[in-house]
Structures are given as structure tokens and as C-alpha cells.
Scaffold this active site. Structure first.
Site, PDB file in Angstrom:
ATOM      1  CE1 TYR A  24      43.565  35.895  51.490  1.00 15.65           C
ATOM      2  CE2 TYR A  24      41.658  35.827  52.887  1.00 15.65           C
ATOM      3  CZ  TYR A  24      42.270  35.991  51.615  1.00 15.65           C
ATOM      4  OH  TYR A  24      41.307  36.354  50.488  1.00 15.65           O
ATOM      5  CG  HIS A 101      47.799  37.734  45.103  1.00 15.95           C
ATOM      6  ND1 HIS A 101      46.804  38.729  45.401  1.00 15.95           N
ATOM      7  CD2 HIS A 101      48.202  38.057  43.934  1.00 15.95           C
ATOM      8  CE1 HIS A 101      46.544  39.386  44.151  1.00 15.95           C
ATOM      9  NE2 HIS A 101      47.392  38.963  43.473  1.00 15.95           N
TER      10      HIS A 101
END
Length: 149
Positions: A24, A101
Site C-alpha cells: 500500500y 483501490h
């Protein structure tokens, strides 16, 4: 609709920068909010930025958005793959929805390849890091007629 754009973030996104930075990145949720507000300002769009770990909380915000929001950018996180309830709530919204996302969900575990939210989203952006939020806001600006000329 002239209301703000609701930017919703699902479970565990409050841990950005700490949780699996190899997937991430190192940016935090505060960095995402700053990016969204800066992008929104440049587009003439007010931003209502929220994060919740509880499904019912996200659904409540979506219900409120039906009357107030010009559009929704949502990173449903783990609820992407499990929550028909969030999909159903989003389906009641007349405003455009863009799903975001941070990681490329199609390069990850097979259970992450499917998103219920994608069924009701006007667009899906994945794998662009937090820049995906800015891309989503730019696309939403076009859909709601606020794109710069």
C-alpha cells in the site's frame, strides 16, 4: 447536484503507512486526504472525506449521500469482496460512483479479483497508489460537469 463529493474509505485504511507498506506504500490516510482536498480545490469540488471500519457506518454515510453528495469516490477495502450490503446501498444513489483501490487487486490473491462495488461504479481505478484518488476525482468532475475547460 451541487453538494460535495464524498470520499469514503473502508476498513483498515486508517493504518495506511503502517500496514503492509510493500503493498500500500508509505503514505498515510492523512496524505490521501490532503491529496483529495488539493485535487478537489483545483477542480472546484468540495470534499467530504471519511474513513470507517464498520460496515454499518459506511452504509449510513452512503444513505446520507443520496440526498447530499454530487458524487462518491469509494475505496471499500476488504468490503469490496464481501459486502453486498454496501453494493446495495450504493445502488440507491443517483450520483456517479468511482471505486478506487491503492493496490492492483488483480495481481493479488484470487479472492480480491472480484468486487461487488464494481457492479454499481461508473469507473474503477486500481494499482495507481494513492494517485488513484486524484484520478477518480478528475473523472468524477467530468461526470458531474465540473471538469476544467
Amino acid at each position: 447536484m451541487t453538494g460535495p463529493v464524498l470520499v469514503l474509505n473502508g476498513p483498515n485504511l486508517n493504518l495506511l503507512g503502517k500496514r503492509q507498506p510493500e503493498i500500500y506504500g508509505c503514505e498515510t490516510l492523512a496524505d490521501v486526504e490532503t491529496l483529495c482536498r488539493r485535487t478537489g480545490e483545483g477542480l472546484g469540488i468540495a470534499i467530504d472525506f471519511r474513513q470507517g471500519n464498520a460496515e454499518h457506518e459506511l452504509i449510513g454515510w452512503i444513505h446520507d449521500a443520496r440526498e447530499l453528495a454530487a458524487g462518491i469516490v469509494i475505496n471499500p477495502a476488504g468490503y469490496s469482496h464481501t459486502s453486498i450490503a454496501i453494493m446495495d446501498a450504493l445502488a440507491t444513489c443517483a450520483c456517479p460512483i468511482i471505486e478506487v483501490h491503492i493496490s492492483n487487486i488483480h495481481r493479488r490473491e484470487s479472492f480480491r479479483h472480484h468486487s461487488h462495488v464494481s457492479y454499481v461504479a461508473a469507473g474503477v481505478i486500481c494499482g495507481c497508489g494513492i494517485e488513484g484518488y486524484a484520478l477518480a476525482l478528475r473523472r468524477l468532475a467530468t461526470l458531474i460537469g465540473k471538469a476544467p475547460t
